[in-house]
Structure formats: C-alpha cells, structure tokens
Motif scaffolding. Sequence first.
Motif, PDB file in Angstrom:
ATOM      1  N   THR A 359     -17.910  19.497 -34.123  1.00 42.97           N
ATOM      2  CA  THR A 359     -17.516  20.845 -34.560  1.00 42.97           C
ATOM      3  C   THR A 359     -16.664  20.786 -35.828  1.00 42.97           C
ATOM      4  O   THR A 359     -16.198  21.819 -36.298  1.00 42.97           O
ATOM      5  CB  THR A 359     -16.705  21.555 -33.458  1.00 42.97           C
ATOM      6  N   THR A 360     -16.460  19.571 -36.368  1.00 47.90           N
ATOM      7  CA  THR A 360     -15.605  19.420 -37.543  1.00 47.90           C
ATOM      8  C   THR A 360     -16.293  18.491 -38.540  1.00 47.90           C
ATOM      9  O   THR A 360     -17.349  17.938 -38.268  1.00 47.90           O
ATOM     10  CB  THR A 360     -14.233  18.836 -37.163  1.00 47.90           C
ATOM     11  N   GLU A 361     -15.652  18.306 -39.695  1.00 49.75           N
ATOM     12  CA  GLU A 361     -16.160  17.414 -40.729  1.00 49.75           C
ATOM     13  C   GLU A 361     -15.073  16.427 -41.137  1.00 49.75           C
ATOM     14  O   GLU A 361     -13.894  16.606 -40.794  1.00 49.75           O
ATOM     15  CB  GLU A 361     -16.604  18.219 -41.962  1.00 49.75           C
ATOM     16  N   PHE A 362     -15.449  15.403 -41.892  1.00 55.32           N
ATOM     17  CA  PHE A 362     -14.473  14.431 -42.373  1.00 55.32           C
ATOM     18  C   PHE A 362     -13.422  15.108 -43.236  1.00 55.32           C
ATOM     19  O   PHE A 362     -12.221  14.848 -43.118  1.00 55.32           O
ATOM     20  CB  PHE A 362     -15.167  13.334 -43.179  1.00 55.32           C
ATOM     21  N   LEU A 363     -13.850  16.016 -44.106  1.00 55.23           N
ATOM     22  CA  LEU A 363     -12.921  16.750 -44.967  1.00 55.23           C
ATOM     23  C   LEU A 363     -13.437  18.164 -45.166  1.00 55.23           C
ATOM     24  O   LEU A 363     -14.599  18.364 -45.504  1.00 55.23           O
ATOM     25  CB  LEU A 363     -12.797  16.069 -46.333  1.00 55.23           C
ATOM     26  N   THR A 364     -12.565  19.151 -44.928  1.00 59.23           N
ATOM     27  CA  THR A 364     -12.898  20.535 -45.232  1.00 59.23           C
ATOM     28  C   THR A 364     -11.730  21.178 -45.970  1.00 59.23           C
ATOM     29  O   THR A 364     -10.612  20.649 -45.983  1.00 59.23           O
ATOM     30  CB  THR A 364     -13.170  21.367 -43.956  1.00 59.23           C
ATOM     31  N   SER A 365     -12.011  22.313 -46.598  1.00 59.33           N
ATOM     32  CA  SER A 365     -10.964  23.081 -47.268  1.00 59.33           C
ATOM     33  C   SER A 365     -11.242  24.560 -47.063  1.00 59.33           C
ATOM     34  O   SER A 365     -12.401  24.985 -47.006  1.00 59.33           O
ATOM     35  CB  SER A 365     -10.933  22.770 -48.760  1.00 59.33           C
ATOM     36  N   THR A 366     -10.183  25.343 -46.963  1.00 59.46           N
ATOM     37  CA  THR A 366     -10.327  26.796 -46.911  1.00 59.46           C
ATOM     38  C   THR A 366     -10.224  27.402 -48.307  1.00 59.46           C
ATOM     39  O   THR A 366     -10.304  28.622 -48.459  1.00 59.46           O
ATOM     40  CB  THR A 366      -9.244  27.408 -46.001  1.00 59.46           C
ATOM     41  N   ASP A 367     -10.061  26.561 -49.307  1.00 59.07           N
ATOM     42  CA  ASP A 367     -10.025  27.010 -50.701  1.00 59.07           C
ATOM     43  C   ASP A 367     -11.457  27.021 -51.221  1.00 59.07           C
ATOM     44  O   ASP A 367     -12.058  25.979 -51.433  1.00 59.07           O
ATOM     45  CB  ASP A 367      -9.159  26.056 -51.531  1.00 59.07           C
ATOM     46  N   GLU A 368     -12.002  28.228 -51.438  1.00 61.91           N
ATOM     47  CA  GLU A 368     -13.404  28.310 -51.812  1.00 61.91           C
ATOM     48  C   GLU A 368     -13.686  27.837 -53.224  1.00 61.91           C
ATOM     49  O   GLU A 368     -14.844  27.724 -53.624  1.00 61.91           O
ATOM     50  CB  GLU A 368     -13.931  29.725 -51.630  1.00 61.91           C
ATOM     51  N   ARG A 369     -12.668  27.531 -53.996  1.00 65.28           N
ATOM     52  CA  ARG A 369     -12.887  26.948 -55.318  1.00 65.28           C
ATOM     53  C   ARG A 369     -12.932  25.408 -55.264  1.00 65.28           C
ATOM     54  O   ARG A 369     -13.183  24.773 -56.285  1.00 65.28           O
ATOM     55  CB  ARG A 369     -11.800  27.403 -56.293  1.00 65.28           C
ATOM     56  N   PHE A 370     -12.714  24.840 -54.106  1.00 63.20           N
ATOM     57  CA  PHE A 370     -12.859  23.397 -53.945  1.00 63.20           C
ATOM     58  C   PHE A 370     -14.347  23.066 -53.975  1.00 63.20           C
ATOM     59  O   PHE A 370     -15.105  23.425 -53.084  1.00 63.20           O
ATOM     60  CB  PHE A 370     -12.235  22.939 -52.621  1.00 63.20           C
ATOM     61  N   ARG A 371     -14.786  22.372 -55.024  1.00 67.22           N
ATOM     62  CA  ARG A 371     -16.201  22.081 -55.216  1.00 67.22           C
ATOM     63  C   ARG A 371     -16.407  20.575 -55.404  1.00 67.22           C
ATOM     64  O   ARG A 371     -16.509  20.070 -56.526  1.00 67.22           O
ATOM     65  CB  ARG A 371     -16.733  22.810 -56.449  1.00 67.22           C
ATOM     66  N   PRO A 372     -16.439  19.811 -54.307  1.00 67.64           N
ATOM     67  CA  PRO A 372     -16.669  18.365 -54.439  1.00 67.64           C
ATOM     68  C   PRO A 372     -18.108  18.100 -54.872  1.00 67.64           C
ATOM     69  O   PRO A 372     -19.048  18.520 -54.212  1.00 67.64           O
ATOM     70  CB  PRO A 372     -16.401  17.842 -53.026  1.00 67.64           C
ATOM     71  N   VAL A 373     -18.297  17.416 -55.999  1.00 62.41           N
ATOM     72  CA  VAL A 373     -19.642  17.202 -56.532  1.00 62.41           C
ATOM     73  C   VAL A 373     -20.011  15.715 -56.652  1.00 62.41           C
ATOM     74  O   VAL A 373     -21.155  15.384 -56.925  1.00 62.41           O
ATOM     75  CB  VAL A 373     -19.816  17.890 -57.903  1.00 62.41           C
ATOM     76  N   GLN A 374     -19.036  14.830 -56.473  1.00 60.41           N
ATOM     77  CA  GLN A 374     -19.352  13.396 -56.467  1.00 60.41           C
ATOM     78  C   GLN A 374     -18.303  12.651 -55.658  1.00 60.41           C
ATOM     79  O   GLN A 374     -17.098  12.916 -55.773  1.00 60.41           O
ATOM     80  CB  GLN A 374     -19.386  12.816 -57.886  1.00 60.41           C
ATOM     81  N   ALA A 375     -18.759  11.717 -54.824  1.00 62.21           N
ATOM     82  CA  ALA A 375     -17.865  10.792 -54.124  1.00 62.21           C
ATOM     83  C   ALA A 375     -18.065   9.412 -54.731  1.00 62.21           C
ATOM     84  O   ALA A 375     -19.169   9.066 -55.154  1.00 62.21           O
ATOM     85  CB  ALA A 375     -18.179  10.771 -52.629  1.00 62.21           C
ATOM     86  N   ALA A 376     -16.995   8.623 -54.793  1.00 64.47           N
ATOM     87  CA  ALA A 376     -17.090   7.313 -55.442  1.00 64.47           C
ATOM     88  C   ALA A 376     -16.151   6.319 -54.790  1.00 64.47           C
ATOM     89  O   ALA A 376     -15.079   6.675 -54.291  1.00 64.47           O
ATOM     90  CB  ALA A 376     -16.753   7.436 -56.931  1.00 64.47           C
ATOM     91  N   ASN A 377     -16.566   5.040 -54.782  1.00 65.80           N
ATOM     92  CA  ASN A 377     -15.681   3.950 -54.392  1.00 65.80           C
ATOM     93  C   ASN A 377     -14.742   3.641 -55.545  1.00 65.80           C
ATOM     94  O   ASN A 377     -15.126   3.746 -56.721  1.00 65.80           O
ATOM     95  CB  ASN A 377     -16.504   2.694 -54.066  1.00 65.80           C
ATOM     96  N   GLY A 378     -13.506   3.248 -55.222  1.00 67.20           N
ATOM     97  CA  GLY A 378     -12.532   2.977 -56.262  1.00 67.20           C
ATOM     98  C   GLY A 378     -12.047   1.539 -56.272  1.00 67.20           C
ATOM     99  O   GLY A 378     -12.273   0.783 -55.315  1.00 67.20           O
ATOM    100  N   PRO A 379     -11.373   1.147 -57.333  1.00 63.44           N
ATOM    101  CA  PRO A 379     -10.874  -0.231 -57.449  1.00 63.44           C
ATOM    102  C   PRO A 379      -9.758  -0.565 -56.469  1.00 63.44           C
ATOM    103  O   PRO A 379      -9.399  -1.732 -56.323  1.00 63.44           O
ATOM    104  CB  PRO A 379     -10.375  -0.302 -58.900  1.00 63.44           C
ATOM    105  N   ASP A 380      -9.225   0.450 -55.789  1.00 58.30           N
ATOM    106  CA  ASP A 380      -8.212   0.209 -54.762  1.00 58.30           C
ATOM    107  C   ASP A 380      -8.793   0.282 -53.359  1.00 58.30           C
ATOM    108  O   ASP A 380      -8.047   0.217 -52.370  1.00 58.30           O
ATOM    109  CB  ASP A 380      -7.069   1.225 -54.906  1.00 58.30           C
ATOM    110  N   GLY A 381     -10.093   0.446 -53.251  1.00 56.33           N
ATOM    111  CA  GLY A 381     -10.735   0.526 -51.939  1.00 56.33           C
ATOM    112  C   GLY A 381     -10.729   1.900 -51.331  1.00 56.33           C
ATOM    113  O   GLY A 381     -11.258   2.105 -50.233  1.00 56.33           O
ATOM    114  N   ALA A 382     -10.126   2.886 -52.022  1.00 58.55           N
ATOM    115  CA  ALA A 382     -10.070   4.246 -51.510  1.00 58.55           C
ATOM    116  C   ALA A 382     -11.357   4.998 -51.852  1.00 58.55           C
ATOM    117  O   ALA A 382     -12.210   4.516 -52.604  1.00 58.55           O
ATOM    118  CB  ALA A 382      -8.860   4.976 -52.090  1.00 58.55           C
ATOM    119  N   LEU A 383     -11.496   6.196 -51.293  1.00 58.34           N
ATOM    120  CA  LEU A 383     -12.633   7.069 -51.571  1.00 58.34           C
ATOM    121  C   LEU A 383     -12.169   8.157 -52.539  1.00 58.34           C
ATOM    122  O   LEU A 383     -11.184   8.853 -52.284  1.00 58.34           O
ATOM    123  CB  LEU A 383     -13.146   7.691 -50.273  1.00 58.34           C
TER     124      LEU A 383
END
Length: 848
Positions: A359-383
Amino acid sequence: MPPQRFPSFILRSSLFILAASFLPSAQAVHQKNAGPEKVELKFKLPPPAPLSPEEAMKTFKVEKGFHIELVASEPMIESPVAMSFDEQGRLYVVEMRGYMHDFEGGGEKETTGRVSLLEDTDGDGRMDKATPFLDNLVMPRAVLAVNGGALIAVPPNLYFCKDTDGDGKADVKDVVATDFGTLGGQPEHMANTPIWAMDNAIWSAGYTTRFKLRGGVWQKDTGLGRGQWGLCQDDFGRLFFNYNSDMLRADLLPTEAFTRNPLLRNATSINAKVAADQTLYPSHPTPGVNRGYEAKSLRADGTLPKPTGTCGALIYRGDAFPAAYRGNAFVPEPCANLVKRFTMSEADGIVKATNTAKTTEFLTSTDERFRPVQAANGPDGALYLVDMYRGIIQHQSFLTHYLIANIKDRKLETPFNQGRIWRIVPDAKERPQPVKVSKDVSMLTHANGWVRDTAQRLIVESGDASAVPALKEMLTHKSALSRLHALWTLDGLAALTPDLLRATLTDKDAQVRAAAVRISARDLAPDLIALTAEKDALVLAHLAIKLTSFNLPDADTAVAKLLASNGKNVLVREGALTGMRGREAAFAKLMAGQLTKDNSSQIIPVMEALGSLLAQAGKAGPFEDMLELAAAQPQGGAMQMAVIKGLASNGGDPKSKTPAKLLWLDAEPASLKTLKSLMSDKAAAKLFASVEARLAWPGKPGAPSPPKIVPLNEAQTALFEKGKTVYATLCAACHQPHGFGLDGLAPPLVDSEWVLGKPEILTRIVLHGLAGPVKVGGRSFNLAMPPLPQLTDEDIAGVLTYIRREWEHNGSPVEIKSVTTLRAQNKARMAMWTEEELKNLGKKPSSK
C-alpha cells in the motif's frame, strides 16, 4: 513547424488539480486527441504554493531506515532532466531551461539551455560551486561523463565536450553524431541517456547506434532501439529501460545479436517485460494526469493506479544501502510524485521484478511539483534523484482541455525555473563518503558498482598496456564480479589472448562463462563446440548466438544437438535463431535429424519457430523446402504439425491485419498434395488451409494472374545501381540493408504498401519527410521520416527505383523527370507530410 520532442515522462505527465465544478473549456493545443471540451474538476484541493527545498523535504515519505538529503537546488540549477558523475565526483547536470514556459511551448526555441558542472568543494555533501560547462543550448537532453569530458546531446547533435584549460568550461566541442534525435517530430522518441556499459560500448535509450571509443576515435555500429527515457545496467551488463506505461524492461541477451535477424521482431529475450505487478500507491490524490477525465484512469480517491509517465529507472548497485537492496530496481514516476522499488530474481536467465509495495512506495511526496525524472548510482554508494520540480511537464503538443483547465485552476504554470538533485541514504551515524576513481586495477574489486564501472572505463579509455598483468591476475580473483570486470577490461584493451579466454570459458561462475563466450572469436570455434554439454541456460543461450554466427557446418551441428536438449528454453532457442537468417530450412533439416522419441518436446518449439521465420521471410523457395520437410515427417506427428503451424502464421506478426504475401511457384508442389491428404482433423486442416492460401502457381483455381515482371532497361538498371549505393550510404542505417527496418526507429520497406504503391507518394516523402503516426503492414509507427531535399532528382529516382525492385519487389521504376516535376510543384512546402494528407491527395474535399 513540428513540435519539439521530449521523453515519455513529459508526454504522459500531468498536474494535480481539482474542484467540484465545471470550468469553461480551455483551448487544447493537441487538436486531434484533446478530449472533451467540457471538463469536470473533481476533488477540492487548493492551489499549491511552490515549496522551497527545506519545505519540500517535509513532504517526503521514504521507506523506513532511509532519509533524503538535498544535493543541489535553484538558483544553482534550473529544470534539470539528466545528470552524470565524473571520476572526481563532480556532477554534470543537463538543464532544459527553455521547456514549457506557457501552454504554447514558449521558450523551446531559445538558447537558454545549459549543462552545468557542480562541485562539492568543502566535502559536506552539498554542491556549492556551479560552472556553466556548456551554455546557450536549445533544449539539451542528455549527458555522460566520459574521456575527461562529457558527451552532450543537443538534438540533432551529440557532442563530445572537454575543458582543457581547467576553468570548468568546455573549450572542445566535437560532433560525434548528427542523428541523436531531431528538431521536430514526436518528442517521446528522442534519443537520451547514453551509458558506458560493461561491454565498453556506449548505449542510449531510443537510439539504435552504439559507440565505442578506441584510441580517441568514436566508432559506431548498430544495435536496437530501446525504451523511451532512461537506460541503466545491472552488475552483469544487462540493459534495463522502460516506457511511459511500463516501468521496467530488459534485454536479457546481447542486443547486438538480434540485429542479425530482423525477423525476430517479437523475441522475448530483448525488450522483455520483467515487472508484472506495477500498481502505484501515491501518498495524495493525483487526478491531474492528461487523461484524468477517463473513468478508469484514477481510483475513487483520485490517486493514479498505474504508471503513465515512467522514466529514468535504476538498478541500484551501490554499497551504502543494506545488502537486501543491492540489485533492486528503483523507478521514478513523476506523474504520481513517487519512486517505486522492485526486488529482482533470476531463473534460467529470465529476470523477474517483484513489486515490494503493498500500500506504499519506497519514496512518495505530497508536493505535486516533485518530478523525479532520473535515478542514478553515486560515487558514495547512495541513490541520487533528478527532480525537475515544476507544475507543467506535459508537452504542449499533447495538452488536453482537461489538463489545461486543471493547470489554470491550480495556478501551476509558474514557476518553471526551479529544480533539485536529491540523495537517499540509510539512517546511519556517518554520511557515506564519495570515492574518487582512478585507473587503478584494484578498484575493479570495489563494492560500489559505480566505482567498478568508472575504473573499467578509465582503464579502457587510457589504452594503458601496463594494466594488463594485473588484469590477467584478477581473472583468478575470488569475486566473480571482479573477474567479470577484468575480463571486459582486457577485452577493451584488446589484450585477451585465446589462452586466457579458454581458461575463462570454464570459470565456475555462469555470468563469467557467458561473457567469455560472447567475447570469443571464430578461432575459438572448436573450444566453443566442445562446450555444448554446458548446463546453465544463460551460457547455452550465448553459445547458441556465437556458434550460429560462425556459419560453419560443425558449429551448426553442435547447435542442433544443443537445441535437441534445450529447445524449450526461450533464451537458448532465440539465441540460436539470431543466426538463422536465410538458413531456416537447412537448419530445420538438421533438427529433424536429431529427433528421437525422448527429445520431441525440445525440438518441436524450434521447428515451429523456424517455420514462423520462413513465413515472415516470404521467399518461395525456402517455403517450399520446408513443406517438403513437413511432408517427410510421420503423419499427424508433432514435428509435422509444428512446421505447418509455423508456416501458417501470418507473416509471423500477430499484430498484422494485412494478408500475408502471396508466394508464386512454378507448379503445384507434390509435398502440398501429400500434406493435404494427411490433414485429418479440423484444427490441422485449418492450419493447412492457411499455408495453401499463401501459395500460387500458374493454373491454380482461384489464383490471380501471375505478376508480370517487366525487366529494367539499360538506363533504369543504371538508375537502380545508383540507388543501391544511395540506399547503402544513407538509408540502410535506419531501414537496414535487409529492408526490414528497426522497431522504434524505422518501419519495414520489404513488401510495404507505401513502397509498392504510387511512386509519387514515395517521392513526396523523400522530398519533404513524413510525420507519424503512420500504418505500415497493419502496424502503427509513431515516427518521423526526415526530409532529404539535398538529394538530386537522379539520386531520389535511383533510390526509389532500388527499393521498388529489391527484395523480390516488382514495382515500376521511378523516372527522374517525375521527381523534377514534383519538386517544382511542392517547392513552397515547408512541413512534413502526414499519412492523412498523402492518402487524400487528389480527392475532393468533404462537403461537411
């Protein structure tokens, strides 16, 4: 002028809006599919105020054990759509600052776009320095850090840009390609997201050419187009991508192998749908999607139940998250303001993505201007996430009355100059630190996949032979991933010897063995033939691809034996079929010789597939050969019926609504009479009737008159030969030398009703282009054929004569004078033709 292109996340996106009243209809830009003029805006939600990064942070809900951090925001960056880290941890960010300033697409022609180079100079995890690496661009689309600089897409060009004087600004700008997207046409087909994959090739989404950097020179060859927006790889180099309404797909086998057989259009080994359950769970009502007025588009609570703007997927390969998250897929859905997580599993080479949310997702926002358009691996191992942060993301070419009303009611037109980069990290006491990568071979053992990939790239780019001894030693490393990287790095340096490959062919890890098979050349054919006792399905699939590419009798015999025990496995079967173009009937005879009472279930799927390929090929001789083989099989047996079933397929394309091509023989084949007498039950008789209907011969009852083949005269033959050269140098890259085209790029020319129809239609298309959608052979292609006015009248007449007479076509030649006449008649035309216009040429306008 045709609209600018943009990726799927923009084309299907939306804005949330809702009031319980009827609003006056707004003028929709997309006239042909604008939806109802009178729209009801449900859900009384107040117009949302744009949020600062600090305010936006409070709207996020992230899976337990993680939190989100800000990396960069406006005014440092605006309207970001893509990003790429270099080996120093600096971040290239593509800013599409000209996108959608108003409902008419204002700003898109302006040179306001840029690629900025961001740096964290004090090590606190926040970017604090921004330099305009490349400025004054029109709608830039993509970036890849490479070779001490970056590949940057500014359609229609792909540039290699580099800073040579250390000021952070590019002073080198070399053209790598001139067909990386177009200035017009449908935005969802714009090339994007180049990545340096494990095979040392640069692949891109929505683009069929792959690049390799060798000795500082960009080399090109063909692959297959894939996806709409976003491309990534897993630890083994498999490519993953998506479409606006399909969150995750993958090429399970090497994409380039399938370019050898254009008839494998519906193969399941490439463009494989890996996620069955794609249910979405937004954390607030999201009714402002473009088709939100349709009853099934939204739930009763106003939330989006299924993806409509998927983009920028990522296979997480970092080392900051807990082990259970390694290899998971993270997929942005900007229309629902969320990022979904899939867990991944694999069996016999088939990858499956499982929806972890209930019933949930890994990440959600109630801000409708939040527009995630690319996910990427980083040099610190984070997302990392690219957030375009704006209200309007639907392109003006596709706005509906409903969406325009929503936008106006909710005051979402502005601002359009914001944007953020976010980082997701575990709730740990210490923030993970970025790694600066060098061409040190030991970095190929790092736990962070981004570090391994970057180290491999740096070593291959350098061409440094001094790394070879350490790489050879790493082929015995305890980590299979390190051995895999060492193998591909040696291949990139052209330092793999037959002895090294022989040893790797027996590696204890299947992925390493599969890569060794993929890399092996013809001189290792005896060693590869000896591997047919291999048990792993993935390795066998690679083996089938490689052995059939050799076109050697011993290799074909080995593949026949391999399929006799593994033909039911779709990867193995399709791998073998990649090398069967033009050899289907001969190989079917080999398979028939392998048949025993114990292996029938393995061989039957292969025989049916070979029959289907021949049905698509539409060549009378091989088709008749296959009938003779079927007639020689036991009456009503599974082998016989498999061949008939394959040949009965409608050109092998279940989407096609047009009759299959009629094949002309000199006389009724004896095998046909034999088979007809053997078809005793209704199902068999029906299949056989389909096969018989495809064949014609002089005197066959009900058959049309045989086609009259009018030979070309001397002048027409010369024109044909000239056209053949023009086609090879200009047209074959898209439509392919075989004329079957490439899905996602160019429709087929073979047996096309457009090619064999009125030649003046073809001439108009070449002179002024054709804007999709267009139907070819019953299939819709939403593509754009660019105009080619630079060709001479003789060039055009030649290439059209060529495609109307090649591939067993019997169209009339095209005269030079007719091209000259049409060019003069349409000299004032600027726009591309549409299918509707061309079909209505010469017709009287309707009186309605």
